[in-house]
Design an enzyme around this catalytic site. Structure first.
Site, PDB file in Angstrom:
ATOM      1  CG  ASP A   9      -6.855  -9.313  -7.952  1.00 47.45           C
ATOM      2  OD1 ASP A   9      -6.990  -9.637  -9.136  1.00 47.45           O
ATOM      3  OD2 ASP A   9      -7.815  -8.973  -7.222  1.00 47.45           O
ATOM      4  CG  MET A  10      -4.944  -5.186 -11.620  1.00 42.22           C
ATOM      5  SD  MET A  10      -3.960  -3.795 -11.016  1.00 42.22           S
ATOM      6  CE  MET A  10      -4.635  -2.471 -12.025  1.00 42.22           C
ATOM      7  CB  SER A  44      -5.403  -9.000 -13.307  1.00 40.26           C
ATOM      8  OG  SER A  44      -6.771  -8.819 -13.615  1.00 40.26           O
ATOM      9  CE  LYS A 194      -5.038 -13.399 -10.446  1.00 42.43           C
ATOM     10  NZ  LYS A 194      -5.632 -12.374  -9.570  1.00 42.43           N
ATOM     11  CG  ASP A 217     -10.477  -9.399  -4.258  1.00 41.79           C
ATOM     12  OD1 ASP A 217      -9.702  -9.575  -5.237  1.00 41.79           O
ATOM     13  OD2 ASP A 217     -11.684  -9.148  -4.404  1.00 41.79           O
ATOM     14  CG  ASN A 220      -8.942 -14.691  -9.535  1.00 44.28           C
ATOM     15  OD1 ASN A 220      -9.433 -14.228  -8.519  1.00 44.28           O
ATOM     16  ND2 ASN A 220      -8.623 -13.927 -10.561  1.00 44.28           N
TER      17      ASN A 220
END
Length: 268
Positions: A9-10, A44, A194, A217, A220
């Protein structure tokens, strides 16, 4: 079993609070990943155009599971784009219009769209995550002009849990709401996550889930961390993500994803 794919994730994970990362350190790690043929996947909720901007020199080499897996692009080529059914799209718009507490974003392959009446503060906030963003007089009309892969609603943060529950009941499985942080709720086609993106990529590259590692985190990221063999939650992650992760590492402010990649490479 060795790791053959690393997904991250970003926001809140790979990126620090300044929306950046240690580019020199990552460049060295990425060179080693390439040398060992370990796939690096950016997973993301954000738009592919925005995600590519973080990797200007190698964006055509990377794989992006953008829009929470609803739009997959690998090495510059589209592999998958969700296609939201019109009845579900209209139902979600009607729910938003009746609510009066949130703003909506329509996420297409070509661009993202918000109402021309949306506040300037909302436009500026949204533009951080959707670099191709247009103001339009009618969100419904965008269904005829673009392939809609996802919708997103933004509410005051303290209302998110309440709105998730309301939307889940109102949408009755035709669409799936998931919290992505900062008051944002993504509205997805069911079974598009995802994790579904990683499953598709694993089939393409002959990589098993137990040969994958992933970092996240937020809400999603839950399915993704459950799907892979090595799921890492940030120390700043929400409690439900920490609860299902295989390991909790330090925060996004401490370059923890890069540190863990170094550890993976050292033992792989």
């Amino acid at each position: 079993m060795s790791i053959k794919l690393i997904a991250t994730d970003m926001d809140g994970t790979f990126l620090n609070s300044q929306k950046d990362y240690n580019r020199e350190r990552f460049a060295d790690l990425y060179a080693e990943l390439k040398k060992r043929d370990i796939k690096f996947v950016v997973a993301s909720g954000n738009q592919s155009f925005q995600l590519k901007s973080f990797f200007p020199d190698i964006s055509d080499e990377l794989t992006f599971a953008a829009e929470n897996g609803a739009h997959i692009i690998s090495r510059g080529k589209e592999l998958f784009a969700a296609d939201m059914p019109r009845p579900a799209f209209e139902k979600a718009l009607a729910i938003l219009a009746a609510d009066h507490q949130g703003e909506g974003i329509i996420c297409g392959k070509k661009s993202a769209y918000i109402l021309e009446t949306a506040p300037e503060t909302f436009y500026n906030y949204t533009h951080q995550y959707y670099h191709r963003l247009a103001r339009v007089p009618d969100l419904s009309a965008m269904f005829e002009k673009d392939t809609i892969v996802k919708m997103a609603f933004n509410f005051p943060e303290h209302l998110v849990d309440e709105k998730i529950a309301q939307l889940t009941g109102a949408l009755q499985g035709v669409l799936f709401p998931v919290s992505t942080g900062e008051g944002d709720i993504d509205i997805l086609v069911p079974d598009i996550t995802k994790a579904s993106a990683l499953a598709a990529l694993g089939n393409l590259w002959n990589i098993q889930p137990e040969e994958m590692a992933a970092f996240g985190d937020g809400g999603n990221d839950l399915e993704m961390l459950q799907f892979v063999g090595h799921g890492y939650a940030m120390s700043n992650a929400i409690p439900s993500i920490k609860a299902i992760a295989d390991q909790v590492i330090d925060s996004n402010e401490q370059e923890s994803v890069l540190t863990q990649i170094e550890k993976i490479l050292a033992t792989n």
